[in-house]
Write a protein that holds these residues in place. Sequence first.
Motif, short mmCIF file in Angstrom:
data_model
loop_
_atom_site.label_atom_id
_atom_site.label_comp_id
_atom_site.label_asym_id
_atom_site.label_seq_id
_atom_site.Cartn_x
_atom_site.Cartn_y
_atom_site.Cartn_z
N ASP A 155 -6.32 14.01 -5.40
CA ASP A 155 -7.34 14.16 -6.42
C ASP A 155 -7.97 15.54 -6.28
O ASP A 155 -8.21 16.00 -5.18
CB ASP A 155 -8.43 13.08 -6.24
CG ASP A 155 -8.13 11.83 -7.06
OD1 ASP A 155 -7.24 11.91 -7.94
OD2 ASP A 155 -8.75 10.79 -6.82
N GLU A 174 -12.08 3.68 -0.99
CA GLU A 174 -12.75 4.27 -2.15
C GLU A 174 -11.78 4.24 -3.31
O GLU A 174 -10.57 4.17 -3.12
CB GLU A 174 -13.12 5.74 -1.86
CG GLU A 174 -14.32 5.89 -0.98
CD GLU A 174 -14.63 7.36 -0.74
OE1 GLU A 174 -14.01 8.20 -1.40
OE2 GLU A 174 -15.50 7.63 0.09
N ASP A 175 -12.32 4.32 -4.50
CA ASP A 175 -11.47 4.31 -5.67
C ASP A 175 -10.97 5.73 -5.95
O ASP A 175 -11.46 6.41 -6.85
CB ASP A 175 -12.25 3.76 -6.87
CG ASP A 175 -11.34 3.64 -8.09
OD1 ASP A 175 -10.11 3.60 -7.89
OD2 ASP A 175 -11.86 3.62 -9.21
N VAL A 176 -10.03 6.18 -5.14
CA VAL A 176 -9.53 7.54 -5.30
C VAL A 176 -8.01 7.52 -5.23
O VAL A 176 -7.41 6.58 -4.73
CB VAL A 176 -10.05 8.48 -4.19
CG1 VAL A 176 -11.50 8.83 -4.44
CG2 VAL A 176 -9.87 7.85 -2.82
N LYS A 177 -7.43 8.58 -5.76
CA LYS A 177 -5.98 8.73 -5.69
C LYS A 177 -5.65 9.91 -4.78
O LYS A 177 -6.47 10.81 -4.59
CB LYS A 177 -5.41 9.03 -7.08
CG LYS A 177 -5.39 7.82 -7.99
CD LYS A 177 -4.32 7.96 -9.08
CE LYS A 177 -4.31 9.31 -9.78
NZ LYS A 177 -5.48 9.55 -10.64
N ASN A 220 0.81 3.79 -3.29
CA ASN A 220 0.22 5.11 -3.14
C ASN A 220 1.21 6.26 -3.04
O ASN A 220 0.86 7.39 -3.33
CB ASN A 220 -0.69 5.14 -1.91
CG ASN A 220 -1.96 4.36 -2.14
OD1 ASN A 220 -2.86 4.80 -2.84
ND2 ASN A 220 -2.00 3.16 -1.59
N ARG A 228 0.83 -1.20 0.00
CA ARG A 228 0.00 0.00 0.00
C ARG A 228 0.88 1.26 0.00
O ARG A 228 0.58 2.24 -0.68
CB ARG A 228 -0.91 -0.05 1.24
CG ARG A 228 -1.60 1.25 1.52
CD ARG A 228 -2.64 1.08 2.61
NE ARG A 228 -2.64 2.25 3.48
CZ ARG A 228 -3.62 2.56 4.30
NH1 ARG A 228 -4.67 1.78 4.41
NH2 ARG A 228 -3.54 3.64 5.05
N ASP A 232 -20.06 8.50 -10.74
CA ASP A 232 -19.43 7.26 -10.26
C ASP A 232 -18.26 7.55 -9.33
O ASP A 232 -17.87 6.72 -8.52
CB ASP A 232 -18.89 6.45 -11.46
CG ASP A 232 -20.02 5.99 -12.35
OD1 ASP A 232 -21.16 5.98 -11.84
OD2 ASP A 232 -19.76 5.68 -13.53
N THR A 233 -17.69 8.75 -9.50
CA THR A 233 -16.54 9.12 -8.68
C THR A 233 -17.07 9.58 -7.31
O THR A 233 -18.05 10.31 -7.25
CB THR A 233 -15.78 10.30 -9.33
OG1 THR A 233 -15.89 10.15 -10.74
CG2 THR A 233 -14.35 10.32 -8.92
#
Lengths: 573, 328
Positions: free
Chosen positions: B91, B85-88, A246, A242, B103-104
Amino acid sequence: MKATTKLVALLFAFALVVAACGDDDSADTTTAATTADTTADTTADTTADTTADTTADTMAPFEGTNVTAPNCDYGGVIESITATDVYEVVFSLCKPQPAFPQIAAFTPFGIQPSEHLENTLGSPLDNPIGTGPWVLEQWSRGDSIIFSAFDDYWGDQPAYETLVFRWATEGATRLLELQAGTVDQITNLSPDDFSTVQDDASLQFIPSANPNTLYLAMTNTFAPFDNVDVRRAIAMGIDRQRVVDNFFPEGSEVASHFTPCSIPNGCTGDEWYGFDAVAARAALADAGFPDGFETTIYYRDVFRGYLPEPSVVAVEFQTQLADNLGITVNIVVMESGEFIDESTNGRLDGFYLLGWGADYPHVTNFLDFHFGVSNPQFGTPHPEIYEVLSDAAVIGDVASAAPLYTQANNAIRDLVPMVPIAHGASASAALGTVENAHFRPFGAPLLHRVDPGKDTFVWMQNAEPISLYCADETDGESLAACQQVVEPLLGYAIDSGNVEPRLATACTSNDDATVWTCTLREGVTFHDGSSFDSNDVVASWAAGIDGRNPLHVGNTGAFEYFSYLWEAVIPAE
Amino acid sequence: MTRRFRRRMKPIDSETSGADESPSNAELDLILEAPTGLWRGAWRRLLRRKTGVFGLSIIGVLLVVAIFAPVIAPYDPTNVLIGKEDVKRRDPPCVHLLGCDSDTPQHILGLDGNVRDQFSRIVYGSRVSLALGFLIVGLAFSVGSVLGAVAGFWGGWTDNLIMRFMDVILGFPALLLAIAIVAALGPGLRNTMLAIAIVSIPAYARVMRSSVISIRELDFVAASRALGASKLRILWSRVVPNALTPLVVIGTLGIATAILDMAAFGFLGLGAQEPTAEWGSMLARERAQVFSSPHLVFFPGLAIMVTVLGFNLLGDGIRDALDPSLSE
């Protein structure tokens, strides 16, 4: 009043006499000068004669020089360096050093003419003379360094005429210059700009493979890190994947072992513990800390290839330690120098984030440095590790040493002096038009092998060199510039840590790696036109390794790489 | 009665007595001495000033945000969203109403470098800033006003001793002295708070002292003294309540300064420590991303600016409201 006048008159008369005598003196000097001229002429004649003689008698005895330590008690590796023949140098060592070629290939051990070292009194700081593909033309301090191609280079001629070194501290500035096309290649691309360069068709993204390791260290002289079960629980309780996914740039890897796999024998033995939060928590409870404990994580806010964003990564560890193990961690950022001093001397009572970038491609540079008997940075060193390492260090053959390194790596995994986290990727960028643009794992690019498709190639790095006498410099920016001018006996390959011949065609050792004999390349000339021989090798090495040598001057006089990689400099009397 | 007194009376007169006939001079004196009248009047005058009301409403909103932070913030401020969550990380803001793909996951102020919801962190950051602002000023106000009152009322060597000590503190650049105190005590919210409070004490002490000196000579104090009230009683119930007026103004403006100082300390890494959400340190951590992820620098900065603006406007409003000569 009268007396004063008399005194002044007397003084005046005296001054006149002195002046007259002075004239006499200068007259004398003139005579002396003439004499000197005559002498010089005579000497010149004599020299000419001698040369003539030598030419006539081709077998004139070669007078080889040498540098010899009084004994091996000074703690260093080098016992003597002797020019046994015009093109042969023998290095006698106080103890076995199988990694001799890897170390000797390092830029600080570059060769300059012995006369040049004498003429510059041991500190050719801004006028190096080497055998390399580039001749130093001009160093405009604060602006740029200009090199021109060396016509008599022994290797392949560069494809272009002029090489320019420039520098800019800010990553954004370097990228802007590259995008504008005013420079051809830049170093130390910031991780945030990776995608910018990758998405730009006019630029090349050049990943760098310098082996490095980030580790989360613990000092076993402080509770609760004195408990190996606590350390094992922590080893299991950190999701390293992870962290890498990231917070590290693309191309970085989770560390399976302390040493990166690109180093021979680096990752033999079992892989590091897999992440298992439940098991880790149970192990920590068994060790007596069901609710975790409170401690500190120390770091320095310095960008390195192994640690792109220290403050963010520190918070990630804080989060993981709290979530996975219930360990409450306070974050303390320290001044860089103080941090290195405290951590490497084993004085930090919590975790600390530190890493290591390879100096030379040998497993001893990672393992022996960190887990050797004399390194207190993880607290009391473990004999299970250092005894095996010292046995392995004297074995030259990679395959024969493999079982011992397997044992050492397994002992490190078992005793967890630290948790290896990641091998970070870093990158350089170049214009798309540059052919063969590269960034080597060890040492700066071999810029004579690059083809910019025009007469000039401009290289931009992140700082100005400190000096161009790299025997006494340690920073990569100085070494990159020196490397273009001065060559060591050996060098690293363009794409790996493999050692290649440079000024020596080969260096071979005796059975126990205590005597290394290097055969030198013939017909090599220095930039000043003088020819290269074994006495130049001895003189260049002596200036660095021998504290008694009058030419052991350098820039600061520290000669850090001599004293670190050869363990000590022969002390002055 | 002097002209100045008449002027001061006038608004109080109009507000307290409304359409009644003008009261006699004696009644006026009574009204003047009643502190409640002064404060109530000031409050009404404050509400009549646009800037004051604006400042007050900013602070009101901030107080609501701070108190109801868990309700307002969609996430816990320390919740790292990796794997959840599908995040970077970093963001940019995503607001569904403004056309962000539904969807985000919605993060109206984006995500920070550690993949935490920035809006939640700013909301929770208001708790830190407001609480500390009030605490710092409360501490500096109480210590400073006691010291100033004692110095001003007793005078002589007490005055000299206290005020020269205050001068010593004032002799140092405030932020530098505070940094020195934090360096000595160690970083952290509590020590930073103490440091900022200590360096702001002299301002309150000086103003309190000068107010006390002028008030202790007034007739009503002399009257109390003549009636045989003890010194402490005179100080506590006659002098101090009347001397507080200017301090309230300084205090309100002081909160703004304190919040700015806290942010400065956070920026220097001396204040709040991770993972506490504090605006100054949020700003500092992401300052290198000012071009690549401007939202991480812009919004914490905006939060600091709005809060400081709120207290400054309110402070100005209170000052004007307490100075009737300006209200005419």
